[in-house]
Design a protein around this motif. Structure first.
Motif, mmCIF file in Angstrom:
data_model
loop_
_atom_site.group_PDB
_atom_site.id
_atom_site.type_symbol
_atom_site.label_atom_id
_atom_site.label_comp_id
_atom_site.label_asym_id
_atom_site.label_seq_id
_atom_site.Cartn_x
_atom_site.Cartn_y
_atom_site.Cartn_z
ATOM 1 N N UNK A 40 45.121 62.031 45.667
ATOM 2 C CA UNK A 40 44.018 62.614 44.929
ATOM 3 C C UNK A 40 43.057 63.218 45.948
ATOM 4 N N UNK A 41 42.640 64.452 45.713
ATOM 5 C CA UNK A 41 41.824 65.150 46.705
ATOM 6 C C UNK A 41 40.528 64.387 47.000
ATOM 7 N N UNK A 42 40.157 64.341 48.270
ATOM 8 C CA UNK A 42 38.883 63.738 48.653
ATOM 9 C C UNK A 42 37.805 64.833 48.681
ATOM 10 N N UNK A 43 36.581 64.404 48.915
ATOM 11 C CA UNK A 43 35.474 65.367 48.972
ATOM 12 C C UNK A 43 35.693 66.417 50.055
ATOM 13 N N UNK A 44 36.468 66.064 51.073
ATOM 14 C CA UNK A 44 36.716 67.022 52.158
ATOM 15 C C UNK A 44 37.789 68.039 51.790
ATOM 16 N N UNK A 45 38.607 67.730 50.809
ATOM 17 C CA UNK A 45 39.709 68.621 50.443
ATOM 18 C C UNK A 45 39.335 69.562 49.315
ATOM 19 N N UNK A 46 38.194 69.305 48.706
ATOM 20 C CA UNK A 46 37.818 70.038 47.498
ATOM 21 C C UNK A 46 36.850 71.149 47.848
ATOM 22 N N UNK A 47 37.224 72.395 47.557
ATOM 23 C CA UNK A 47 36.305 73.496 47.876
ATOM 24 C C UNK A 47 35.159 73.573 46.866
ATOM 25 N N UNK A 48 34.175 74.364 47.191
ATOM 26 C CA UNK A 48 33.110 74.644 46.233
ATOM 27 C C UNK A 48 33.680 75.551 45.143
#
Lengths: 178, 822, 342
Positions: free
Chosen positions: B700-708
């Protein structure tokens, strides 16, 4: 295949007796007796009546159980409760002052950073530790700091917005919000 | 109910959600946070075999373990259940057969979880292994051993075919026909909260189950069935769900088990699933193999489409019959498609059952369709955005399959993301390694028919007011984090001109709230919302009548706003809302009203026309930007733009949050989420195990993997929806996967016709391209599936009447099945 | 909830006391420091020690000493290692490795010693007891077959430590203490290429400190490949260190790989091949190819194993370019999601 049933099961039978420790929980001196196999997560939820701290995996893989131990964010599912003797634990229940919300709490819900609310306690504790150490973090720094907290609802963006906003408020001197 | 020209007090304003405070102070009680006096704890023993006969279960040692109160086996549960009446194929604990690794076999109830866990290991089960069916191909090739003794044939659970107009004829007459195969891997919901349930016998002797469920009503019905008790003796409270996404729609084995245990022991019994068990409960995205044959004219108009799907259903029926339909039925809603043929087959395999996950059955074909459109645009040298804009469905039109489109903001969505992403300057213009991709989608605002056949309302709301000015609203709708309580409070507050603070929501409790079918198919805002507005309207009429007398005006001239009740033409004639309530209570007696909602009858009349119709459809368009390293295939997503046609945003903060959350889950599916399995070498083992049943290994994507994410809400109020508000919980997920795949193509010129799109696949496609082979990775073949002859229905524009073609004898005419020759 | 089995808890106050308990209890005792590796394993019943010897209260394991080089106590948390200025300034490779272990929270808990001694990992092994029962267990624990390589007599579980490859590239030593005294061995010699018996530490020994040699003129870096920007263990780690002359000529170089075998290991020939050359694209390309040929990933970790092998060359190139002085922040952001510029 049935041969496998007995494999790997612990053989040693240990004496099954509770242990007792003293610690600070949300600023209050606390004495508690519990089964020594328990983690801090189990201690909080089951023996200290503080179920605000959540569990999502119990293996250190999600961040839902984050609490502050001596001020540092840790995963309570991997902290032995016996190792908390004499230490200070902060949980989500200790964040508000009376009925007044901490700036992070208000911002998180007002800006959409809490949907189902399950990762919220862990996220808040992580954010609190961040802002205490770095009062004006960039969005990138916020993302790094919360990279150990999985959220399945928000996509993090509104959480980052909320932490940024709370940081601004705290810098401006506001301690709490309604 | 559109209220298009109304000025709003509450609707459209960013507000703290009504359940927000409880969440941030850690006060909200999820199911596992509940504790009752004398409570016991339950653990399930699960099958280590993918497919086996249960020959015997010896529980004697477990029963003797210290702290154990009860051990249950399949004998306790003679009656089967299933979320759909056509698939009652599950037992809470296996009776004769286990069908996947993780299938529950026995349960231990003990003084604490530790003792229950220890005792589980003391249960001796003798299994006789049966052949493992690991894939749809194996299921089709091996009618024996049959995983279930019902279904179409062999290991085929569902098999169906529909043809709307002569598709082969239209394809033959097309300028170009595109044939493409796609595969969409299964994935799961991964709600942060693991399912938990607490059963108890209340003081009045009735059973109470408090459980993390999205559908307390359906669960209530199944409990009555399995426990063989009158439904009136059972109360189900849906606790606030720590995320659902479809994963808590099916009744779970554990829910029946704790109820039975509480009834036997007379003590509260709780179970909390481990994360691994949540992966076994699953009911998530079906792996789907797809074949699209699509005809187009040279100027970029669709002529016909033939879609074939093959679903890997896993071990049980679950929502499978509906899922099977959904791999096709919404395909024609986005673009004008004169003729459409759709064949779908769902097979049983020895894996956890698949079911509904956010987008239910539609993300898979949407991925194929939107990637194929990108290929069509490429071939015709058209801008993919322009191609789509040239063929979006018209508002109010019918599809070839007789779905009523209603309002559509799809064109506005496309224009929005094209402009905001600077699409024209980027598409096919960025340097090697950077690209943009576009895709669109649609979703239902609630399924037109209930899961079980009935003519009753889909949602009901009850309002209770008293002289204190307090407004209590009761609804069976279930809060799963999406904000349904807030929608409810917001709509009531708007209708009565009060603040949401004055509204108390009591929801998701079959003991005291009127029935709502549940939080699935994006139905709550529309169905619960319309019921709420009806109830509020009725109360408002009474308040207006009483107030009008006192204000010396006419009831229709009374305005409710900001806690005040006043005459529209004389602001001096005014009173507080509380005063108005007191006057009305004096005039009419205790104030209460109910409202209910039943969706409109669908235009299609053919058998099967019940799946797909909805009071309204939402639309989305998305642009994904990628940076793809040609040396490694590594994919980086710096930014995503999305526009969603929401009709009206009731609470923009929450609406935007739903959109970003949908994009998040979509991007996770696009890049890395997989519910995948390992088959050990068949010569050495029968084992078929989940590859990654943990939060670490299921990515599951972390905050670092998720773009704006850049979000635009397109607001074009829909007259069928409360204040015009359409769904937002599921639709925005859908365009992300194809937009990502199309962006990868724009960046490095290779196609990954498969989800997830991973760097190894990109690199493999690049290597093929370098060798002069087809620059593509994806499925190479579609197996021979014995689809039935199609139900034939003429499209509206071919003089159809919405019914299937019938012969002189009144029986449906089955078209001979024509197998396409490549 | 997943729970720990019952155990006896011992909390020594000194290394000597810990060593005595370890010697006295025998194989039933296990050391626990941060708990982030052992406790999940215990919850899944990989290990069920009757006694846990907790090192949290042993202050001497927290010591940081500057002298000839740098001495880091094995009990320092990874966060403390990252926050140690000398590490960031002089041993960049270790700093980058420690900063990328797991998540910020786990780095607040997990220790340097724990990461160095991290249990080897395998997708057939790091599963619950019930899951492993469904495959009739595996060679590493309770079973007879290695399901990764069914013909293998050796467990091929993969070394997943980030700090060890960096420490190998930096030519660090490990200090091991027991009732018999202490000894120091090269970090590289601490490991064996065996998924079960992967540490050369004797059962009665405990890792007390890491000794880094003087950094004079050496620069170093660490590149980690994993699916996500946090949480995930490496599926490839490339650590490189080099001593460059004023004109950029390589005087000495060491390149180590992690997560592609049951141990982290040095690729001596790669370092030697660079000596006397400048880190130009030709030299980097040659060496990257040589390094890649040594990587033998197995299908027991995340991501496709053939692809993991294919990208070793690219990651070695990133590492050497960073040593050369190229600005690699953009590449870091794409792959690691963090700039990690020291």
């Amino acid at each position: 295949m049935n041969a496998g049933v007995e494999k790997g099961v612990a053989k040693a039978v240990t004496l099954r007796r509770n242990v007792q420790i003293e610690l600070q929980v949300n600023g209050e001196p606390t004495e508690v007796s519990f089964a020594p196999y328990k983690t801090l997560l189990e201690l909080l939820r089951e023996d200290l009546d503080l179920p605000g701290t959540k569990h999502g995996c119990e293996l250190g893989e999600c961040g839902a159980c984050t609490v502050l131990l001596d001020g540092e964010p840790v995963l309570s599912c991997l902290v032995l409760a016996v190792e908390c003797a004499g230490r200070s634990v902060e949980t989500v229940e200790g964040l508000a002052q009376g009925t007044r919300l901490h700036a992070l709490q208000a911002a998180l819900t007002d800006l959409g950073g809490s949907q189902c609310g399950y990762c919220t306690p862990g996220m808040l504790m992580t954010a609190k530790a961040l802002l205490e150490r770095e009062p004006s973090p960039s969005r990138e720094r916020i993302r790094e700091a919360i990279a150990g907290n999985i959220c399945r609802c928000t996509g993090y963006q509104q959480i980052v917005d909320a932490i940024e906003s709370a940081a601004r408020e705290l810098r401006a001197g506001g301690e709490t919000a309604r | 109910m559109s209220g298009a020209d109304k000025k709003f007090d509450v609707v459209g304003k960013a507000r703290r959600r009504v359940d927000g405070r409880g969440k941030v102070v850690g006060q909200l009680r999820f199911a596992d946070d509940l504790v009752l006096p004398r409570m016991l704890h339950c653990k399930l023993l699960r099958s280590p075999h993918p497919h086996a006969v249960v020959e015997s279960v010896d529980v004697s040692r477990a029963e003797g373990h210290p702290g154990v109160h009860l051990v249950l086996t399949g004998e306790a549960f003679p009656v089967p259940y299933g979320i759909m009446p056509v698939s009652l194929d599950e037992h809470p604990l296996a009776r004769e057969r286990v069908r996947y690794v993780g299938d529950p076999v026995a349960a231990v109830v003990a003084k604490d979880e530790q003792s229950a866990t220890e005792a589980i290991e003391l249960i001796a089960v003798r299994y006789r292994p049966l052949p493992t069916i690991a894939s749809p191909e194996e299921a089709l090739a091996n009618p024996e051993a049959r995983i279930h003794d019902y279904g179409e044939q062999g290991n085929i659970h569902r098999n169906q075919a529909y043809e709307f107009g002569d598709v082969e004829g239209a394809l033959a007459a097309s300028d170009l026909v595109f044939e493409d195969l796609f595969f969409y891997e299964g994935n799961t919901h991964l709600p942060m909260e693991q399912q938990a349930s607490l059963a108890s016998v209340e003081g009045d002797g009735k059973l109470l189950l408090q459980s993390s469920t999205q559908n307390p009503h359906y669960l209530h019905r199944q409990l009555a069935r399995v426990l063989q008790m009158p439904a009136s003796q059972i109360r189900v409270i849906a606790t606030p769900n720590g995320g659902g996404f479809g994963g808590k729609c099916d009744p779970g084995n554990h829910e029946f088990v704790v109820c039975k245990a509480a009834l036997v022991l007379g003590r509260p019994v709780k179970i909390s699933l481990t994360r691994e068990e949540v992966f076994y409960q699953h009911r998530g995205r079906h792996p789907v193999l797809m074949k699209f044959r699509t005809g187009v004219s040279k100027d970029g108009k669709l002529t016909a489409m033939h879609l074939q799907t093959l679903l890997d259903g896993g071990a049980y029926g679950s929502h499978g019959p509906a899922s099977t339909f959904y791999t096709g039925v919404l395909t024609p809603v986005t673009y004008q498609l004169p003729r459409f043929k759709f064949e779908a087959c769902r097979v049983f395999t020895n894996k956890p059952a698949c079911g509904p996950k956010r987008g239910h059955g539609t993300p898979q074909p949407r991925f194929g369709q939107e990637v194929q459109l990108d290929k069509i645009a490429d071939k015709l040298d058209l801008d993919p955005a322009e191609l789509r804009l040239g063929m979006v469905t018209e508002p109010g039109s019918l599809t070839a399959s007789w779905l009523r489109v209603g309002t559509t903001g799809l064109a506005a969505c496309i224009r929005s993301v094209v402009e905001r992403s600077d699409w024209k300057a980027k598409h096919r213009k960025l340097p090697l390694g950077r690209g943009v991709g576009l895709a669109c989608s649609t979703y239902m605002c609630g399924a037109g028919v209930a899961i079980y056949w009935n003519k009753m309302p889909h949602s009901a709301v009850q309002l209770l007011l008293d002289r204190s000015g307090q407004v209590t609203v009761y609804s069976g709708a279930t809060e799963i984090g999406q904000g349904s309580d807030d929608v409810l409070a917001g709509l009531i507050a708007e209708a009565l001109g009060i603040d949401t603070d004055a509204v108390r929501c009591i929801t998701g409790d079959t003991g005291i709230t009127p029935i709502d079918l549940g939080s699935y198919s994006s139905r709550v805002t529309i169905m619960m919302g319309n019921a709420a507005l009806q109830a509020a309207g009725r109360v408002r009429d009474q308040l207006a009548a009483a107030a009008a007398e006192a204000l010396d005006t006419l009831p229709e001239r009374v305005v409710f706003s900001q806690g005040r009740v006043f005459a529209v033409d004389d602001a001096g004639k005014a009173m507080s809302f509380v005063e108005a309530v007191a006057l009305a209570e004096a005039k009419f007696g205790t104030l209460s009203a109910v409202g209910s909602y039943t969706p409109p009858k669908p235009p299609g009349k053919y058998k099967g026309a019940g799946v797909g119709p909805s009071p309204a459809y939402s639309f989305s368009a998305c642009v994904v930007e990628t940076e793809v390293d040609p040396a490694t295939g590594w994919i980086h997503v710096p930014k995503i733009w999305i526009a969603h046609d929401i009709g009206r945003a009731l609470n923009p903060v929450l609406a935007k949050g739903q959109v970003i959350g949908g994009v998040y889950m979509g991007l996770g599916e696009a890049l890395m989420e997989e519910q995948a399995f390992r088959r050990l070498p068949p010569k050495l083992s029968d084992a078929l195990v989940h590859r990654n049943p943990s939060m670490l290994d299921y990515k599951s994507l972390t905050a670092l993997d998720m773009p704006e994410v850049d979000v635009t809400l397109i607001e074009d109020p829909d007259p069928n929806c409360p204040y015009g508000a359409k769904e937002v919980g599921q639709g925005p997920l859908l365009p992300v996967m194809p937009a990502l795949a199309n962006a990868v193509y724009d960046a490095v010129g290779v196609r990954v016709d498969e989800v997830p799109v991973t760097p190894d696949k990109v690199l493999r496609a690049l290597e093929r391209k370098a060798k002069g082979e087809a620059a593509r990775v994806g499925p190479e073949a579609f197996p021979e599936v014995p689809y039935p002859s199609p139900t034939f229905v003429l499209p509206p524009w071919e003089n159809g009447d919405g019914d299937e073609l019938k012969g002189a004898d009144g029986k449906p005419v089955r078209r001979e099945r024509r197998v396409a020759t490549a | 909830m997943m729970r720990l089995p019952w155990f006896e808890y011992r909390a020594p106050r000194s290394v000597a006391e810990a060593a005595r308990i370890l010697a006295g209890e025998g194989p039933g005792a296990m050391l626990v420091a941060g708990g982030t590796d052992l406790l999940p394993n215990m919850k899944r019943r990989h290990q069920s020690p009757s006694t846990l010897v907790a090192l949290r209260g042993v202050d001497e394991l927290k010591a940081v000493a500057n002298g000839a080089g740098l001495q880091l106590g094995a009990g320092l948390t990874l966060t403390e290692v990252v926050d140690t200025p000398a590490v960031r300034e002089r041993y960049t490779g270790l700093w980058q490795a420690a900063a990328q272990v797991a998540t910020p929270h786990l780095r607040n808990m997990g220790t340097l010693g724990g990461n160095v001694c991290l249990d080897t990992r395998c997708t057939y092994y790091n599963q619950s007891y019930e899951w492993r029962k469904a495959i009739d267990f595996c060679l590493k624990k309770d079973g007879e077959t290695c399901w990764v390589a069914t013909a293998s007599k050796r467990c091929v579980a993969v070394s997943s430590t980030d700090t060890a490859p960096a420490l190998i590239a930096l030519d660090a030593k490990a200090r091991l203490a027991s009732v018999g005294g202490t000894r120091e061995i090269a970090i590289a010699d601490l490991y064996r290429n065996d998924g079960i018996d992967f540490l050369a530490r004797k059962p009665e020994e405990l890792l007390s400190a890491i000794l880094l040699p003087e950094a004079n003129g050496w620069r170093s870096c660490y590149w980690k490949l994993r699916r996500r920007g946090s949480f995930d263990f490496p599926v490839l780690g490339v650590a490189a260190a080099a001593k460059l002359a004023a004109d950029g000529t390589v005087e000495a170089a060491r390149i180590a790989l992690g997560a592609v075998a049951s141990r982290p290991f040095l690729v001596p020939k790669a370092g030697e091949a660079l000596v006397g050359r400048k880190l130009d694209d030709a030299a980097i390309g040659e060496v990257a190819g040589a390094v890649a040929s040594r990587a033998k990933p197995m299908d027991n970790a995340d991501m496709n194993l053939y692809w993991r092998k294919e990208v070793v060359s690219a990651f070695t190139t990133y590492a050497l370019r960073e040593l050369r002085g190229d600005d690699m922040r953009a590449e870091r952001l794409r792959t690691a999601r963090q700039a990690l510029a020291a």
